[in-house]
Design an enzyme around this catalytic site. Structure first.
Site, PDB file in Angstrom:
ATOM      1  N   ASP A 347       0.843  -1.194   0.000  1.00 13.01           N
ATOM      2  CA  ASP A 347       0.000   0.000   0.000  1.00 13.01           C
ATOM      3  C   ASP A 347       0.881   1.248   0.000  1.00 13.01           C
ATOM      4  O   ASP A 347       1.854   1.347   0.751  1.00 13.01           O
ATOM      5  CB  ASP A 347      -0.895  -0.023   1.246  1.00 13.01           C
ATOM      6  CG  ASP A 347      -1.792   1.183   1.350  1.00 13.01           C
ATOM      7  OD1 ASP A 347      -2.677   1.337   0.497  1.00 13.01           O
ATOM      8  OD2 ASP A 347      -1.599   1.986   2.292  1.00 13.01           O
ATOM      9  N   GLU A 383       1.712  -0.505  -5.011  1.00  9.76           N
ATOM     10  CA  GLU A 383       0.767   0.560  -5.341  1.00  9.76           C
ATOM     11  C   GLU A 383       1.646   1.795  -5.508  1.00  9.76           C
ATOM     12  O   GLU A 383       2.103   2.371  -4.523  1.00  9.76           O
ATOM     13  CB  GLU A 383      -0.256   0.764  -4.222  1.00  9.76           C
ATOM     14  CG  GLU A 383      -1.261   1.852  -4.575  1.00  9.76           C
ATOM     15  CD  GLU A 383      -2.211   2.185  -3.422  1.00  9.76           C
ATOM     16  OE1 GLU A 383      -3.394   2.483  -3.694  1.00  9.76           O
ATOM     17  OE2 GLU A 383      -1.775   2.166  -2.252  1.00  9.76           O
TER      18      GLU A 383
END
Length: 710
Positions: A347, A383
């Protein structure tokens, strides 16, 4: 505990609580601590404190004989309290072990878990927080893995299914009620069979690291559903276990991994190492802040009572500190070696590259990953953005990494909603985004292709709403992305208009077809194959209810069947999952045809002028199955059928003329998103014409040359 436990010196490594069959070794890093107390808790909450007197390299440690799995514990750290200089030690706050492998209980948002009194952020709060804190649990590390082996599916053959442990199974009618919403529910045959039927080879779980449920959401009657609020990097969250025993979530998680492996599916974890649940200077003191605040967090230069925030969550983990990097790497290795997971999706991965200020692809974290013999061998998915300056880094991660390709998502959405001037970029995206990845030595599989993910509209809502509808989040519809590149097909939200419903169904099929047949790695967002809706809510992070759970009872059987056909087509034909980029050069064994060719609807090859003409909504692509230039694991040359794909994003039907005979003398229809139910069709000759419906995809397969007749 009836008497003081026996204490031996123990070892500084491994960090955390480690049971060896005769007792447990405890080790905690803190460079700024002056004293450290290990706190042991009985079932009734009685606390026994043990001072750790052995210190090696700022690691405080001891071995306690006869301390067994199930023992609940925490720490109290004595040291300087000077917030203006980033120092926030307070022994009145019970702290979770950063290396805790299981956590029992939940945070009660009492004032005592904060370092200040509410209403006065500059005050010091010495109320004891233990009664309102969860506790770490000593776990039994032994587990019967049987013959478990990681599938090690090559990236090119991978199909990822992003899902939420609870949302996937909580309403599944074939999963027993007592295990719905749990790791055991994910391992149930009904769930596994569904995933296998779609061609899924990897399950990507949204965060399962133990996370905190935000107080501001609880006050609204909401909760942190997604889980991007980690407070335990080695602990599977107990909210997803069916076990009643403290620490039972560890064995249940392992059993889930074993079952998925037996079915040939890998397990990828969505991990959040960029920030923690402690928030900014107004946040609670739960673990890292009270143990060694300046080591674990990026603090503002010149005013260290405040936190750097590249994540939009209040703090940023300090990957510039060696012990923080060690924690991240130890966590990754633990999940691979002890929990048998097969990869990670990071993330806001750009944050991990901020060793100092700017995003640096050669930051220490990436060097450590590349050198690590364990972590470097699993799937690593970034990401590739954060909220800091220069944070959008699609295409800029190191060679061994793959990336969520946000440009793929945006381009494919724009193409199918009819935005102008997307033909050239659309062609680049569906062929693996060579412009982003080839120059860094990567291959098409560096691109994780997705149209939807947990963050944003579901596929159904992408074609049903122009605007977000997040009122249920109680933030006046101000949260969530406002520029969604969506199109409602003429009516906002639910409708009974059959023409609009048919168009929406076709658009869903268009998106799925494009994604499954693009070069790179396709990623399905859970429930998209069932027609799942969140009623226009594009930010379901706080909705742990029917709005975000998969509604299996309302599943679209036709869409499921269509998705399965796409999965089969991709699996059966390596032309759709090439390991190398197209180069456009002639392939000798196919008569000098190029490995790829682009065509106008009239059947003429695209020219430079055609590519530069700007607006366009229709294009065809020839994929030469004999032009793979690849060999299999046994060294055999790989060949395949050739295909001709016709994409029409225009609202009106367009006649596509097939290319001349050297590209293929006979073609059969394989996929038609306007008419998804397979029907017998005539064989189309070279130069023949096929009508492609408005906003539709047609896929044709080249047939072998017809035998000569007498």
């Amino acid at each position: 505990m009836t008497s003081a436990p026996e204490v031996w010196p123990g070892n500084p490594y491994p960090l955390g609580a480690t049971y060896d069959g005769s007792g447990t070794n405890f080790a905690l890093f803190s460079e700024i601590a002056e004293r450290v107390e290990l706190c042991l808790f009985d079932a009734d909450g009685t606390e026994t404190r043990v001072e750790l007197t052995e210190i090696d390299g700022f690691v405080w440690h001891a071995f306690l004989p006869r301390i067994e799995p199930g023992q609940r514990y925490g720490y109290r750290v004595h040291g300087p309290y000077d917030p203006e200089h980033g120092l926030r030690c307070n022994p009145n706050k019970l702290l979770l072990d950063p290396y805790g492998k299981a956590i029992d209980g939940k945070i009660e948002w009492d004032e005592s878990v904060f370092g200040y009194h509410w209403g006065d952020e500059h005050s010091r709060n010495d109320d004891d927080s233990a009664a309102h804190m969860p506790k770490c649990v000593v776990i039994n590390p032994y587990f019967d893995w049987g013959t478990d082996r990681p599938p090690k599916t090559p990236y090119a053959d991978t199909v990822i299914y992003e899902t939420h442990v609870k949302g996937m199974t909580i309403s599944h009618p074939d999963v027993p009620e007592n295990i719905r919403g749990t790791y055991a529910g994910m391992a149930h045959p009904a769930v596994i069979d569904h995933l296998k039927s779609l061609g899924v080879t990897a399950v990507e779980l949204m965060p399962v690291h133990h996370f905190a449920n935000d107080s501001f959401l609880q006050e609204k009657g909401l909760s942190n559903y997604w889980g991007y609020n980690t407070i335990g990097f080695l602990a599977p969250d107990h909210k997803y276990t069916s076990s009643p025993h403290p620490g039972g979530q560890v064995a249940e998680f392992k059993a889930m991994v074993r079952a998925l492996h037996e079915a040939g599916m890998e397990v990828i974890l969505d991990v959040v190492y960029n920030h923690t649940a402690e928030g900014n200077h107004m946040g609670p003191t739960l673990s890292f802040r009270g143990i060694d605040n300046p080591a674990y967090y990026r603090l503002v230069d010149g005013d260290q009572q405040y936190y750097m925030d590249y994540t939009g969550t209040g703090n940023t983990f300090n990957v510039g500190h060696p012990h923080t990097l060690q924690l991240i790497m130890d966590s990754l290795r633990y999940w691979v070696t002890e929990m048998h997971v097969d990869g990670f999706r990071f993330d806001l991965a750009s944050t991990l590259a901020r060793e100092f200020y700017d995003v640096d692809r050669l930051a220490a974290f990436f060097e450590l990953v590349q050198q690590d013999p364990i972590v470097s061998q699993v799937k690593l998915i970034a990401e590739p953005w954060d909220v800091g300056p220069g944070g959008y880094q699609v295409g800029n991660f190191p060679p061994q990494w793959t990336e969520w390709n946000g440009k793929y998502r945006d381009t494919v959405r724009d193409f199918w909603r009819g935005e102008p001037a997307t033909i050239g970029e659309f062609a680049a995206r569906i062929t693996g985004s060579a412009d982003l990845y080839e120059t860094s030595g990567r291959r098409p599989v560096a691109s994780i292709n997705f149209v939807t993910a947990h963050d944003g509209f579901t596929l159904n809502d992408l074609v049903s709403y122009n605007e977000k509808h997040n009122e249920a989040n109680q933030d006046d519809n101000n949260d969530g992305e406002s520029h969604n590149r969506s199109w409602n097909c003429g009516v906002e939200g639910a409708t009974d208009d059959p023409a609009i419903l048919e168009l929406r169904a076709r658009q869903r099929r268009n998106f799925l077809t494009t994604m499954f047949l693009s070069q790179g790695v396709p990623m399905i967002c859970h429930g998209d194959e069932l027609g799942r809706t969140q009623q226009g809510n594009n930010n379901g992070y706080c909705q742990d209810n029917e709005l975000t759970w998969i509604d299996w009872a309302s599943a679209d059987a036709d869409l499921i069947a269509f998705t399965r056909r796409l999965g089969e087509l991709r699996h059966e034909h390596p032309i759709f999952r090439r390991r190398r980029f197209f180069d456009g050069r002639p392939v000798r064994r196919s008569g000098g045809l190029p490995d790829i060719g682009w065509f106008q609807p009239l059947g003429e090859e695209m020219t430079d002028e055609d590519w530069g003409s700007g607006f366009g909504r229709a294009i065809a692509v020839y994929l030469n199955g004999e032009g793979l230039r690849e060999v299999d694991s046994r060294g055999q040359r790989v060949t395949d059928d050739s295909f001709y794909l016709c994409f029409n994003a225009d609202p009106d039907a367009i006649e596509f003329t097939l290319p001349e005979a050297s590209f293929g003398e006979r073609w059969e229809l394989v996929i038609d998103t306007e008419n998804p139910t397979p029907v017998d069709t005539d064989v189309l000759p070279a130069g023949g014409v096929i009508k492609v419906g408005g906003r539709s995809v047609v896929v044709l397969r080249r047939l072998a040359t017809a035998p000569a007749t007498a």
